[in-house]
Design a protein around this motif. Sequence first.
Motif, mmCIF file in Angstrom:
data_model
loop_
_atom_site.group_PDB
_atom_site.id
_atom_site.type_symbol
_atom_site.label_atom_id
_atom_site.label_comp_id
_atom_site.label_asym_id
_atom_site.label_seq_id
_atom_site.Cartn_x
_atom_site.Cartn_y
_atom_site.Cartn_z
ATOM 1 N N LEU A 1 6.860 0.450 -3.060
ATOM 2 C CA LEU A 1 5.833 -0.591 -3.078
ATOM 3 C C LEU A 1 6.427 -1.988 -3.050
ATOM 4 O O LEU A 1 5.835 -2.902 -2.467
ATOM 5 C CB LEU A 1 4.916 -0.404 -4.286
ATOM 6 C CG LEU A 1 4.034 0.835 -4.232
ATOM 7 C CD1 LEU A 1 3.275 1.007 -5.546
ATOM 8 C CD2 LEU A 1 3.091 0.813 -3.053
ATOM 9 N N ASP A 2 7.601 -2.175 -3.663
ATOM 10 C CA ASP A 2 8.288 -3.471 -3.564
ATOM 11 C C ASP A 2 8.525 -3.821 -2.095
ATOM 12 O O ASP A 2 8.302 -4.956 -1.667
ATOM 13 C CB ASP A 2 9.633 -3.430 -4.297
ATOM 14 C CG ASP A 2 9.496 -3.345 -5.807
ATOM 15 O OD1 ASP A 2 8.398 -3.615 -6.346
ATOM 16 O OD2 ASP A 2 10.508 -2.985 -6.449
ATOM 17 N N ILE A 3 8.980 -2.850 -1.329
ATOM 18 C CA ILE A 3 9.236 -3.062 0.101
ATOM 19 C C ILE A 3 7.928 -3.293 0.843
ATOM 20 O O ILE A 3 7.810 -4.223 1.649
ATOM 21 C CB ILE A 3 10.002 -1.864 0.692
ATOM 22 C CG1 ILE A 3 11.401 -1.781 0.073
ATOM 23 C CG2 ILE A 3 10.066 -1.952 2.220
ATOM 24 C CD1 ILE A 3 12.105 -0.465 0.314
ATOM 25 N N PHE A 4 6.935 -2.453 0.583
ATOM 26 C CA PHE A 4 5.657 -2.580 1.280
ATOM 27 C C PHE A 4 5.034 -3.955 1.032
ATOM 28 O O PHE A 4 4.476 -4.570 1.943
ATOM 29 C CB PHE A 4 4.684 -1.493 0.844
ATOM 30 C CG PHE A 4 5.117 -0.082 1.177
ATOM 31 C CD1 PHE A 4 6.225 0.192 1.963
ATOM 32 C CD2 PHE A 4 4.411 0.987 0.678
ATOM 33 C CE1 PHE A 4 6.622 1.484 2.255
ATOM 34 C CE2 PHE A 4 4.781 2.297 0.965
ATOM 35 C CZ PHE A 4 5.887 2.544 1.752
ATOM 36 N N GLU A 5 5.121 -4.447 -0.205
ATOM 37 C CA GLU A 5 4.561 -5.766 -0.521
ATOM 38 C C GLU A 5 5.299 -6.878 0.214
ATOM 39 O O GLU A 5 4.661 -7.834 0.681
ATOM 40 C CB GLU A 5 4.588 -6.006 -2.033
ATOM 41 C CG GLU A 5 3.556 -5.185 -2.775
ATOM 42 C CD GLU A 5 3.741 -5.170 -4.275
ATOM 43 O OE1 GLU A 5 2.754 -4.854 -4.957
ATOM 44 O OE2 GLU A 5 4.863 -5.437 -4.773
ATOM 45 N N PRO B 1 0.457 -7.963 7.581
ATOM 46 C CA PRO B 1 -0.465 -7.207 6.730
ATOM 47 C C PRO B 1 -0.524 -5.721 7.096
ATOM 48 O O PRO B 1 -0.592 -5.362 8.271
ATOM 49 C CB PRO B 1 -1.816 -7.884 6.967
ATOM 50 C CG PRO B 1 -1.461 -9.282 7.369
ATOM 51 C CD PRO B 1 -0.193 -9.140 8.171
ATOM 52 N N ILE B 2 -0.482 -4.894 6.061
ATOM 53 C CA ILE B 2 -0.552 -3.443 6.276
ATOM 54 C C ILE B 2 -1.871 -2.870 5.774
ATOM 55 O O ILE B 2 -2.085 -1.665 5.841
ATOM 56 C CB ILE B 2 0.638 -2.717 5.607
ATOM 57 C CG1 ILE B 2 0.621 -2.881 4.090
ATOM 58 C CG2 ILE B 2 1.955 -3.194 6.203
ATOM 59 C CD1 ILE B 2 1.657 -2.034 3.364
ATOM 60 N N ASP B 3 -2.767 -3.746 5.297
ATOM 61 C CA ASP B 3 -4.013 -3.240 4.739
ATOM 62 C C ASP B 3 -4.980 -2.689 5.782
ATOM 63 O O ASP B 3 -5.970 -2.064 5.434
ATOM 64 C CB ASP B 3 -4.694 -4.287 3.860
ATOM 65 C CG ASP B 3 -4.937 -5.599 4.567
ATOM 66 O OD1 ASP B 3 -4.577 -5.753 5.751
ATOM 67 O OD2 ASP B 3 -5.501 -6.492 3.922
ATOM 68 N N PRO C 1 -1.013 3.848 -13.494
ATOM 69 C CA PRO C 1 -2.169 3.031 -13.121
ATOM 70 C C PRO C 1 -1.768 1.718 -12.443
ATOM 71 O O PRO C 1 -2.436 1.268 -11.510
ATOM 72 C CB PRO C 1 -2.880 2.782 -14.455
ATOM 73 C CG PRO C 1 -2.540 3.999 -15.276
ATOM 74 C CD PRO C 1 -1.104 4.317 -14.892
ATOM 75 N N ARG C 2 -0.694 1.107 -12.907
ATOM 76 C CA ARG C 2 -0.237 -0.156 -12.293
ATOM 77 C C ARG C 2 0.115 0.047 -10.824
ATOM 78 O O ARG C 2 -0.267 -0.761 -9.974
ATOM 79 C CB ARG C 2 0.973 -0.705 -13.059
ATOM 80 C CG ARG C 2 1.629 -1.890 -12.397
ATOM 81 C CD ARG C 2 0.721 -3.132 -12.396
ATOM 82 N NE ARG C 2 1.353 -4.192 -11.632
ATOM 83 C CZ ARG C 2 0.804 -4.782 -10.586
ATOM 84 N NH1 ARG C 2 -0.385 -4.456 -10.170
ATOM 85 N NH2 ARG C 2 1.451 -5.726 -9.953
ATOM 86 N N ASN C 3 0.847 1.109 -10.501
ATOM 87 C CA ASN C 3 1.201 1.336 -9.108
ATOM 88 C C ASN C 3 -0.001 1.786 -8.278
ATOM 89 O O ASN C 3 -0.080 1.483 -7.085
ATOM 90 C CB ASN C 3 2.375 2.303 -8.982
ATOM 91 C CG ASN C 3 3.696 1.592 -9.193
ATOM 92 O OD1 ASN C 3 3.797 0.372 -9.020
ATOM 93 N ND2 ASN C 3 4.716 2.335 -9.563
ATOM 94 N N MET D 1 -3.218 -3.025 -1.256
ATOM 95 C CA MET D 1 -2.789 -3.047 0.152
ATOM 96 C C MET D 1 -3.544 -2.009 0.975
ATOM 97 O O MET D 1 -3.177 -1.720 2.102
ATOM 98 C CB MET D 1 -1.279 -2.815 0.244
ATOM 99 C CG MET D 1 -0.467 -3.949 -0.338
ATOM 100 S SD MET D 1 1.307 -3.676 -0.179
ATOM 101 C CE MET D 1 1.580 -2.443 -1.468
ATOM 102 N N LYS D 2 -4.605 -1.458 0.395
ATOM 103 C CA LYS D 2 -5.471 -0.473 1.057
ATOM 104 C C LYS D 2 -4.724 0.781 1.492
ATOM 105 O O LYS D 2 -5.028 1.385 2.521
ATOM 106 C CB LYS D 2 -6.190 -1.094 2.261
ATOM 107 C CG LYS D 2 -6.961 -2.350 1.958
ATOM 108 C CD LYS D 2 -8.362 -2.030 1.531
ATOM 109 C CE LYS D 2 -9.261 -3.232 1.552
ATOM 110 N NZ LYS D 2 -9.158 -4.069 0.406
#
Length: 75
Positions: free
Chosen positions: A26-30, A37-39, A53-55, A62-63
């Motif tokens: 997720l660090d990379i995806f963000e 945008p990847i959403d 829950p946080r992840n 990011m959908k």
Amino acid sequence: VVRALAEARWPWRIHATYDETIGRFLDIFERVHRDTPIDGLRWFIDHAETVTPRNLERIAAMKGGIAIQHRMAYQ
């Protein structure tokens, strides 16, 4: 690789069981999402048995999605 997929508008799936690994992805995806945008893509994390829950919130922002299996119910 994720940046190339996002720029080409190709969806992807990645397999990750542990939340620590999911967090790193997720660090990379963000980072990619800020520039490309990847959403609007249909990307997924497969398995995600120990996702926090946080992840889950980060994925939802990011959908993205998760695809789980029932295998943990049998252990």
